[in-house]
Design a protein around this motif. Structure first.
Motif, PDB file in Angstrom:
ATOM      1  N   HIS A  56      16.442   4.231   7.400  1.00  0.00           N
ATOM      2  CA  HIS A  56      17.704   3.933   6.662  1.00  0.00           C
ATOM      3  C   HIS A  56      18.664   5.056   6.478  1.00  0.00           C
ATOM      4  CE1 HIS A  56      15.762   0.023   6.494  1.00  0.00           C
ATOM      5  NE2 HIS A  56      16.665  -0.468   6.131  1.00  0.00           N
ATOM      6  N   GLY A  57      18.048   6.269   6.542  1.00  0.00           N
ATOM      7  CA  GLY A  57      18.708   7.538   6.416  1.00  0.00           C
ATOM      8  C   GLY A  57      19.725   7.658   5.010  1.00  0.00           C
ATOM      9  N   HIS A  58      20.846   7.782   5.116  1.00  0.00           N
ATOM     10  CA  HIS A  58      21.595   7.948   3.801  1.00  0.00           C
ATOM     11  C   HIS A  58      21.899   6.637   3.061  1.00  0.00           C
ATOM     12  CE1 HIS A  58      23.617  11.935   4.527  1.00  0.00           C
ATOM     13  NE2 HIS A  58      22.900  11.801   5.709  1.00  0.00           N
ATOM     14  N   CYS A 107      11.504   9.478  -1.194  1.00  0.00           N
ATOM     15  CA  CYS A 107      12.826   9.668  -1.274  1.00  0.00           C
ATOM     16  C   CYS A 107      13.501   8.757  -2.287  1.00  0.00           C
ATOM     17  CB  CYS A 107      13.301   9.446   0.239  1.00  0.00           C
ATOM     18  SG  CYS A 107      14.939   9.878   0.521  1.00  0.00           S
ATOM     19  N   SER A 108      12.954   7.740  -2.395  1.00  0.00           N
ATOM     20  CA  SER A 108      13.714   6.516  -3.353  1.00  0.00           C
ATOM     21  C   SER A 108      13.762   6.901  -4.504  1.00  0.00           C
ATOM     22  CB  SER A 108      13.070   5.114  -3.097  1.00  0.00           C
ATOM     23  OG  SER A 108      13.187   4.862  -1.669  1.00  0.00           O
ATOM     24  N   HIS A 109      12.948   7.966  -5.159  1.00  0.00           N
ATOM     25  CA  HIS A 109      13.127   8.479  -6.413  1.00  0.00           C
ATOM     26  C   HIS A 109      14.475   9.275  -6.641  1.00  0.00           C
ATOM     27  CE1 HIS A 109      12.081  10.670 -10.103  1.00  0.00           C
ATOM     28  NE2 HIS A 109      12.518  11.699  -9.601  1.00  0.00           N
ATOM     29  N   ILE A 115       0.836  -1.292   0.045  1.00  0.00           N
ATOM     30  CA  ILE A 115       0.087   0.095   0.126  1.00  0.00           C
ATOM     31  C   ILE A 115       0.517   1.115   0.120  1.00  0.00           C
ATOM     32  CG2 ILE A 115      -1.844   1.307   1.154  1.00  0.00           C
ATOM     33  CD1 ILE A 115      -2.547  -1.145   2.658  1.00  0.00           C
ATOM     34  N   ASP A 116       0.469   2.083  -0.805  1.00  0.00           N
ATOM     35  CA  ASP A 116       1.056   3.475  -0.937  1.00  0.00           C
ATOM     36  C   ASP A 116       0.220   4.522  -1.412  1.00  0.00           C
ATOM     37  OD1 ASP A 116       3.095   5.754  -1.493  1.00  0.00           O
ATOM     38  OD2 ASP A 116       4.569   4.446  -1.079  1.00  0.00           O
ATOM     39  N   ARG A 117       0.235   5.711  -0.927  1.00  0.00           N
ATOM     40  CA  ARG A 117      -0.597   6.824  -1.402  1.00  0.00           C
ATOM     41  C   ARG A 117      -0.090   7.139  -2.713  1.00  0.00           C
ATOM     42  NH1 ARG A 117       1.171  10.273   3.479  1.00  0.00           N
ATOM     43  NH2 ARG A 117       3.465  10.391   2.815  1.00  0.00           N
ATOM     44  N   LEU A 119      19.017   2.799  -0.147  1.00  0.00           N
ATOM     45  CA  LEU A 119      18.985   2.134  -1.291  1.00  0.00           C
ATOM     46  C   LEU A 119      19.994   1.027  -1.048  1.00  0.00           C
ATOM     47  CD1 LEU A 119      18.967   1.400  -4.329  1.00  0.00           C
ATOM     48  CD2 LEU A 119      20.824   3.289  -4.724  1.00  0.00           C
ATOM     49  N   THR A 120      21.343   1.387  -0.699  1.00  0.00           N
ATOM     50  CA  THR A 120      22.318   0.231  -0.401  1.00  0.00           C
ATOM     51  C   THR A 120      21.445  -0.799   0.515  1.00  0.00           C
ATOM     52  OG1 THR A 120      23.785   1.865  -0.142  1.00  0.00           O
ATOM     53  CG2 THR A 120      24.558  -0.064   0.739  1.00  0.00           C
ATOM     54  N   ALA A 121      20.807  -0.698   1.569  1.00  0.00           N
ATOM     55  CA  ALA A 121      20.481  -1.700   2.519  1.00  0.00           C
ATOM     56  C   ALA A 121      19.332  -2.475   2.095  1.00  0.00           C
ATOM     57  CB  ALA A 121      20.340  -0.942   4.149  1.00  0.00           C
TER      58      ALA A 121
HETATM   59  C1  LIG Z   1      19.968  13.614  -1.918  1.00  0.00           C
HETATM   60  C2  LIG Z   1      19.882  12.098  -1.382  1.00  0.00           C
HETATM   61  C3  LIG Z   1      20.841  11.224  -2.111  1.00  0.00           C
HETATM   62  C4  LIG Z   1      20.994   9.939  -1.295  1.00  0.00           C
HETATM   63  N1  LIG Z   1      21.767   8.942  -1.957  1.00  0.00           N
HETATM   64  C5  LIG Z   1      21.753   7.825  -1.511  1.00  0.00           C
HETATM   65  C6  LIG Z   1      22.733   6.602  -2.127  1.00  0.00           C
HETATM   66  O1  LIG Z   1      23.367   7.214  -3.043  1.00  0.00           O
HETATM   67  N2  LIG Z   1      22.517   5.472  -1.673  1.00  0.00           N
HETATM   68  C7  LIG Z   1      21.862   5.185  -0.651  1.00  0.00           C
HETATM   69  O2  LIG Z   1      21.804   3.756  -0.291  1.00  0.00           O
HETATM   70  N3  LIG Z   1      20.774   5.978  -0.208  1.00  0.00           N
HETATM   71  C8  LIG Z   1      20.906   7.407  -0.568  1.00  0.00           C
HETATM   72  N4  LIG Z   1      19.835   8.133  -0.194  1.00  0.00           N
HETATM   73  C9  LIG Z   1      18.833   7.526   0.916  1.00  0.00           C
HETATM   74  C10 LIG Z   1      17.667   6.830   0.402  1.00  0.00           C
HETATM   75  O3  LIG Z   1      17.234   7.336  -0.811  1.00  0.00           O
HETATM   76  C11 LIG Z   1      16.701   6.539   1.546  1.00  0.00           C
HETATM   77  O4  LIG Z   1      17.235   5.881   2.485  1.00  0.00           O
HETATM   78  C12 LIG Z   1      15.634   5.439   0.988  1.00  0.00           C
HETATM   79  O5  LIG Z   1      15.195   6.033  -0.354  1.00  0.00           O
HETATM   80  C13 LIG Z   1      14.475   5.474   1.867  1.00  0.00           C
HETATM   81  O6  LIG Z   1      13.797   4.450   1.394  1.00  0.00           O
HETATM   82  P1  LIG Z   1      12.258   4.138   1.875  1.00  0.00           P
HETATM   83  O7  LIG Z   1      11.550   3.253   1.105  1.00  0.00           O
HETATM   84  O8  LIG Z   1      12.482   3.868   3.475  1.00  0.00           O
HETATM   85  O9  LIG Z   1      11.469   5.439   1.828  1.00  0.00           O
HETATM   86  P2  LIG Z   1      10.743   6.193   0.573  1.00  0.00           P
HETATM   87  O10 LIG Z   1      11.524   6.020  -0.494  1.00  0.00           O
HETATM   88  O11 LIG Z   1      10.469   7.738   1.258  1.00  0.00           O
HETATM   89  O12 LIG Z   1       9.311   5.540   0.718  1.00  0.00           O
HETATM   90  C14 LIG Z   1       8.386   5.486   1.686  1.00  0.00           C
HETATM   91  C15 LIG Z   1       6.897   5.339   0.987  1.00  0.00           C
HETATM   92  O13 LIG Z   1       5.918   5.403   2.034  1.00  0.00           O
HETATM   93  C16 LIG Z   1       4.744   6.001   1.499  1.00  0.00           C
HETATM   94  N5  LIG Z   1       3.855   6.254   2.561  1.00  0.00           N
HETATM   95  C17 LIG Z   1       4.274   7.026   3.689  1.00  0.00           C
HETATM   96  N6  LIG Z   1       3.291   7.494   4.607  1.00  0.00           N
HETATM   97  C18 LIG Z   1       2.223   6.622   3.992  1.00  0.00           C
HETATM   98  C19 LIG Z   1       0.859   6.771   4.277  1.00  0.00           C
HETATM   99  N7  LIG Z   1       0.316   7.348   5.352  1.00  0.00           N
HETATM  100  N8  LIG Z   1       0.057   6.057   3.291  1.00  0.00           N
HETATM  101  C20 LIG Z   1       0.512   5.632   2.207  1.00  0.00           C
HETATM  102  N9  LIG Z   1       1.740   5.485   1.836  1.00  0.00           N
HETATM  103  C21 LIG Z   1       2.782   6.161   2.681  1.00  0.00           C
HETATM  104  C22 LIG Z   1       5.410   7.172   0.932  1.00  0.00           C
HETATM  105  O14 LIG Z   1       4.378   7.652  -0.148  1.00  0.00           O
HETATM  106  C23 LIG Z   1       6.588   6.574   0.238  1.00  0.00           C
HETATM  107  O15 LIG Z   1       6.372   6.005  -1.222  1.00  0.00           O
HETATM  108  C24 LIG Z   1      19.843   9.183  -0.513  1.00  0.00           C
HETATM  109  C25 LIG Z   1      18.777  10.107   0.022  1.00  0.00           C
HETATM  110  C26 LIG Z   1      18.952  11.737  -0.585  1.00  0.00           C
HETATM  111  C27 LIG Z   1      17.929  12.146  -0.126  1.00  0.00           C
END
Ligand SMILES: Cc1cc2nc3c(=O)[nH]c(=O)nc-3n(C[C@H](O)[C@H](O)[C@H](O)COP(=O)(O)OP(=O)(O)OC[C@H]3O[C@@H](n4cnc5c(N)ncnc54)[C@H](O)[C@@H]3O)c2cc1C
Length: 440
Positions: free
Chosen positions: A382-384, A45-47, A36-38, A387-389
């Motif tokens: 997962h902070g920075h 962030c993953s974009h 599920i995602d909105r 993607l890696t992890a």
């Molecule tokens: C500038 C920048 C550079 C980076 N470079 C790297 C890199 O080189 N290598 C690396 O490993 N990492 C990198 N990162 C970090 C990495 O991008 C993030 O740690 C990662 O994208 C987090 O993924 P996620 O799936 O946890 O979160 P997200 O990608 O943010 O996904 C969370 C999802 O949850 C959904 N969601 C949230 N709340 C709700 C709700 N209430 N109802 C429905 N859907 C909901 C959102 O819509 C979203 O799609 C970088 C980050 C930034 C900002």
């Protein structure tokens, strides 16, 4: 609910790189999964990340004595750090907790935990991409860190020492060797460090979409819904309240990135998750290709060649206001540094992006079962290095669901290191008061 019953209903909330990888891996293991995602998969962030599968990332954000450098970092025109002053009442205690936890002993422990989580990242990503028919989006590469000033390199000696102690292969390059390794960089970089065994994706958002589309193709269910609340059911399972319906799950995986803490409140957990916003600038027709993933070490900016151009990404802007308008000064800084450091870059039609890293004060993600409700598994923060992890996190979570031993020790990522305010549900549905957690 700890059995490995394949018939149980599993819901993953969040279709970023973490949630989609988890959903796919569970599906591979034979489970029926709803994601599920909105938004569409991979739109948050993953974009917009820098695309580096950074096996060497293991250094905590906050090191002993970091607080002394903060004023200088904040005042520096092209510094890597920015703080939203209006968020200070929340951020100050957060920074204080992070700084208190940054003892030398703790730095080593965090380094070891992140190293264990990242060491197989490239292999896990390649296997995942191969299985999902998108292996063209992931490739092996080296990671080249470059410095303009010898003093800055000397200042980072502890960081490189930690990596060496963790067994990483580190090759120091002279200015001449550095230019040979990456001819597109400007002259004037004094030191380089080449790290082999890394990887990159040529399209971070595209990778999430490709994995999600493979998941759907194999009968996985994706619902585009806003999740409004989560709550534990009296006997078993979890209720997921969306704008359209309430869905009951036998197991919930919460992988909603920076929004996870808000949703976890309904389950009795208070995670100190903050938004560490980062920016990118994308040049669609750069006219040059980088051989390596690059880290401009002083500004902590990454540059990477991708399918749709060349991306320069980074900066850490701490805020509690995720939806705040992008900061024009941060974007100007990215443009200025891209121009200075990659002089032959064709800079027509740049596109800007801002997104929020989900960051916890000890630099470690939360991966594990809720101690309040064994039907809830957390996978966020997962902070920075999300993607890696992500692919390894998916292997961990799928092992937990299946009742198997996770591939690495997940104790450092346990949710109970943070406070709870809810009730522990016992095996027969009885409840007892929970305790407060600590960073440990
Ligand atoms: C500038 C920048 C550079 C980076 N470079 C790297 C890199 O080189 N290598 C690396 O490993 N990492 C990198 N990162 C970090 C990495 O991008 C993030 O740690 C990662 O994208 C987090 O993924 P996620 O799936 O946890 O979160 P997200 O990608 O943010 O996904 C969370 C999802 O949850 C959904 N969601 C949230 N709340 C709700 C709700 N209430 N109802 C429905 N859907 C909901 C959102 O819509 C979203 O799609 C970088 C980050 C930034 C900002």
């Amino acid at each position: 609910m700890l059995g490995s019953g394949k018939g149980k209903k599993i819901v993953v909330v969040g279709a970023g790189i973490v949630g989609v990888s988890v959903a796919r891996r569970l599906q591979e293991k034979g489970y029926q999964v709803t994601l599920i995602d909105r938004l569409s998969p991979g739109e948050a962030c993953s974009h917009g990340n820098a695309g580096v599968i950074s096996t060497s990332s293991c250094v905590p954000q906050i090191l002993p004595g970091t607080w002394k450098q903060v004023p200088g970092l904040l005042l520096a025109r092209d510094g890597p750090l920015a703080v939203d002053w209006r968020s200070l009442p929340t951020l100050l205690p957060w920074f204080a907790t992070a700084q208190r936890a940054a003892t030398p002993n703790r730095v080593m422990k965090v380094g070891q935990a992140l190293h264990a989580l990242h060491v197989k990242a490239v292999e896990d990503h390649l296997a995942q991409a191969e299985a999902a028919n998108c292996k063209q989006l992931v490739q092996r590469c080296n990671y080249l860190h470059v410095y303009r000033r010898k003093e800055a390199y000397a200042k980072d000696c502890n960081v490189w020492k930690l990596r060496r102690e963790l067994g990483m292969s580190i090759e120091e390059l002279s200015a001449g060797e550095l230019r040979e390794a990456e001819p597109a960089l400007a002259a004037g970089f004094t030191n380089g460090v080449l790290l082999s065994g890394h990887g990159r994706t040529l399209d971070p958002g595209g990778l999430v979409k490709a994995l999600a589309s493979d998941f759907e193709h194999r009968q996985g269910r994706i619902l585009q819904r806003e999740v409004r609340a989560l709550s534990q059911n009296a006997e078993r399972g979890v209720s997921i309240v969306t704008e359209e319906e309430t869905i009951n799950a036998d197991t919930l995986v919460l992988a909603a990135g920076v929004w996870s803490a808000q949703l976890a409140l309904g389950l009795g957990h208070a995670f100190p998750l903050v938004a560490e916003r980062g920016y990118h600038i994308m040049y669609a027709e750069p006219g040059i290709t980088l051989h390596n993933a690059i880290m401009f070490a002083e500004e902590k900016l990454a540059a990477n060649s991708m399918a749709q151009g060349l991306r320069v990404a980074g900066t850490a802007e701490f805020t509690t206001n995720i939806d705040k308008a992008p900061n024009g000064r941060r974007i100007a800084m990215l443009e200025r540094l891209a121009t200075r450091y990659i002089p032959n870059l064709n800079r027509t039609r740049p596109r800007h992006w801002v997104g929020s890293r989900p960051t916890l004060p000890d630099t470690l993600p939360v991966i594990g079962r809720s101690q309040l409700n064994r039907d809830v598994i957390f996978a966020f923060g997962h902070g920075h290095t999300g993607l890696t992890a992500s692919a390894t996190t998916a292997n961990i979570v799928s092992a937990l669901v299946a009742g198997e031993e996770p591939p690495i020790n997940i104790h450092p990522f346990r949710p109970e290191r943070f406070a709870t305010h809810g009730l522990i549900r016992g095996s027969k549905g009885d409840s007892v008061e929970s305790h407060a957690g600590n960073l440990g």
